[in-house]
Design an enzyme around this catalytic site. Structure first.
Site, mmCIF file in Angstrom:
data_model
loop_
_atom_site.group_PDB
_atom_site.id
_atom_site.type_symbol
_atom_site.label_atom_id
_atom_site.label_comp_id
_atom_site.label_asym_id
_atom_site.label_seq_id
_atom_site.Cartn_x
_atom_site.Cartn_y
_atom_site.Cartn_z
ATOM 1 N N ILE A 14 0.684 7.943 -5.122
ATOM 2 C CA ILE A 14 1.916 8.495 -5.974
ATOM 3 C C ILE A 14 2.081 10.212 -5.930
ATOM 4 O O ILE A 14 1.213 10.882 -6.489
ATOM 5 C CB ILE A 14 2.489 7.705 -7.657
ATOM 6 C CG1 ILE A 14 2.045 6.088 -7.297
ATOM 7 C CG2 ILE A 14 3.528 7.636 -7.564
ATOM 8 C CD1 ILE A 14 1.682 6.194 -9.070
ATOM 9 N N ASP A 42 0.669 12.904 10.038
ATOM 10 C CA ASP A 42 1.263 12.307 8.428
ATOM 11 C C ASP A 42 -0.290 11.498 8.401
ATOM 12 O O ASP A 42 -0.800 10.189 8.740
ATOM 13 C CB ASP A 42 2.087 11.708 8.013
ATOM 14 C CG ASP A 42 2.344 11.093 6.350
ATOM 15 O OD1 ASP A 42 1.068 10.733 6.247
ATOM 16 O OD2 ASP A 42 3.289 10.632 6.262
ATOM 17 N N THR A 74 -3.710 6.768 4.466
ATOM 18 C CA THR A 74 -4.075 5.509 4.938
ATOM 19 C C THR A 74 -4.168 5.129 5.615
ATOM 20 O O THR A 74 -5.511 5.180 6.012
ATOM 21 C CB THR A 74 -3.427 4.416 3.712
ATOM 22 O OG1 THR A 74 -3.146 4.380 2.290
ATOM 23 C CG2 THR A 74 -4.314 3.258 4.041
ATOM 24 N N GLY A 113 9.048 2.585 8.742
ATOM 25 C CA GLY A 113 7.998 2.612 6.427
ATOM 26 C C GLY A 113 9.205 4.144 6.532
ATOM 27 O O GLY A 113 9.676 4.665 7.052
ATOM 28 N N ASP A 150 8.772 5.994 4.844
ATOM 29 C CA ASP A 150 7.751 7.259 4.268
ATOM 30 C C ASP A 150 8.016 8.296 6.039
ATOM 31 O O ASP A 150 8.018 9.557 5.442
ATOM 32 C CB ASP A 150 6.083 6.830 4.521
ATOM 33 C CG ASP A 150 5.683 6.059 5.293
ATOM 34 O OD1 ASP A 150 6.708 4.891 5.671
ATOM 35 O OD2 ASP A 150 4.702 6.455 4.700
ATOM 36 N N ASP A 206 7.528 9.285 -4.031
ATOM 37 C CA ASP A 206 6.711 8.790 -2.478
ATOM 38 C C ASP A 206 5.781 7.867 -2.744
ATOM 39 O O ASP A 206 4.606 8.479 -3.704
ATOM 40 C CB ASP A 206 5.881 9.504 -1.695
ATOM 41 C CG ASP A 206 5.343 8.900 -0.370
ATOM 42 O OD1 ASP A 206 6.330 8.549 -0.278
ATOM 43 O OD2 ASP A 206 4.800 9.412 0.048
#
Length: 253
Positions: A12, A129, A132, A107, A109, A6
């Site tokens: 990362i 989640d 950021t 997205g 993710d 991911d």
């Protein structure tokens, strides 16, 4: 073995699956300036430390929200494992029904989070989640993604506050013993930690009221570890996105 990765704006997050089980995981700060060769050395060091035989991989898969680094990471992984690496996106089967105005906006993710959660938990689901950005995802009783909320992430928010207020200092992001802070450090930590907890709990309740149904609730993401011990009603699942990636890989073999 299968390598899953991911690629996020901050970190990362790499995992290795063997016989359907996650056996290794690795986090590294996302560096936009590293070349493919440099990332090869970063991952090679991890493999050597854990005695991972790169010839044992059958393939890999990447989820990325950093387009400028996607090809770089894909090249690095394919060089290391000498196998093709799938990138989650258009044309990749996920098995997730997406019921929003423009499904292409979602997205990859978040798709992986939902796929992972649907494979493990009873429906309907609320998935928080924390990275950021803070994302709160909603999956209905039929297993369809029906929308989400997005707000500023915990670390990004406190960084912005302390950078723009001359009299405020950097904080440890450790929860104080009491909500009411008696000094600047405790007050900032309380607002950051307990404020995030209250926001997520409150938004989850609003979502359940809107759906008129109680949901199973999961919390994940790099910043979830900071609040997992203070939030009520959520299961902490730090590897959820890796498991979603693995499920998607299996659907596309």
């Amino acid at each position: 073995m299968v390598l899953v990765l991911d690629l996020g704006n901050t970190n990362i997050y790499l995992g290795i699956f063997e016989n359907g089980q996650l056996i290794h995981e690795f986090r590294k700060h996302t560096d936009l300036h590293r070349s493919s060769d440099e990332y090869v050395e970063v991952f090679k060091s991890f493999f050597l430390t854990h005695n991972i035989d790169t010839t044992s991989f059958e393939g890999g898969i990447i989820s990325s929200v950093v387009p400028s680094l996607t090809t770089t990471l894909k090249s690095a992984i394919e060089y290391l494992i000498n196998k093709p690496c799938l990138v989650v996106g258009k044309g990749v089967k996920t098995g997730l029904s997406i019921k929003i105005d423009n499904p292409s906006e979602l997205g990859c993710d978040l798709v992986c989070d939902c796929v992972g959660a649907v494979s493990k938990y009873p429906l309907p689901l609320i998935i928080a989640d924390l990275g950021t950005a803070n994302k709160i995802l909603v999956v209905d009783s039929q297993g369809a993604f029906i929308g989400c909320t997005i707000s500023v992430g915990l670390k990004l928010g406190i960084k912005s506050l302390t950078n723009n207020a001359a009299q405020l200092m950097d904080v440890s992001l450790l929860a104080p013993k009491k909500v009411i802070g008696k000094n600047s450090q405790d007050s900032l930590n309380s607002g950051a930690i307990y404020g995030t907890v209250s926001m997520i709990e409150g938004m989850a309740k609003r979502i359940e009221n809107e759906l008129n149904v109680e949901c199973n609730k999961v919390i994940t993401g790099g910043n979830a570890i900071l609040i997992k011990d203070y939030i009520d009603g959520f299961v902490y699942d730090p590897t959820l996105i890796l498991e979603g990636l693995y499920r998607i890989y299996e659907k596309n073999k």
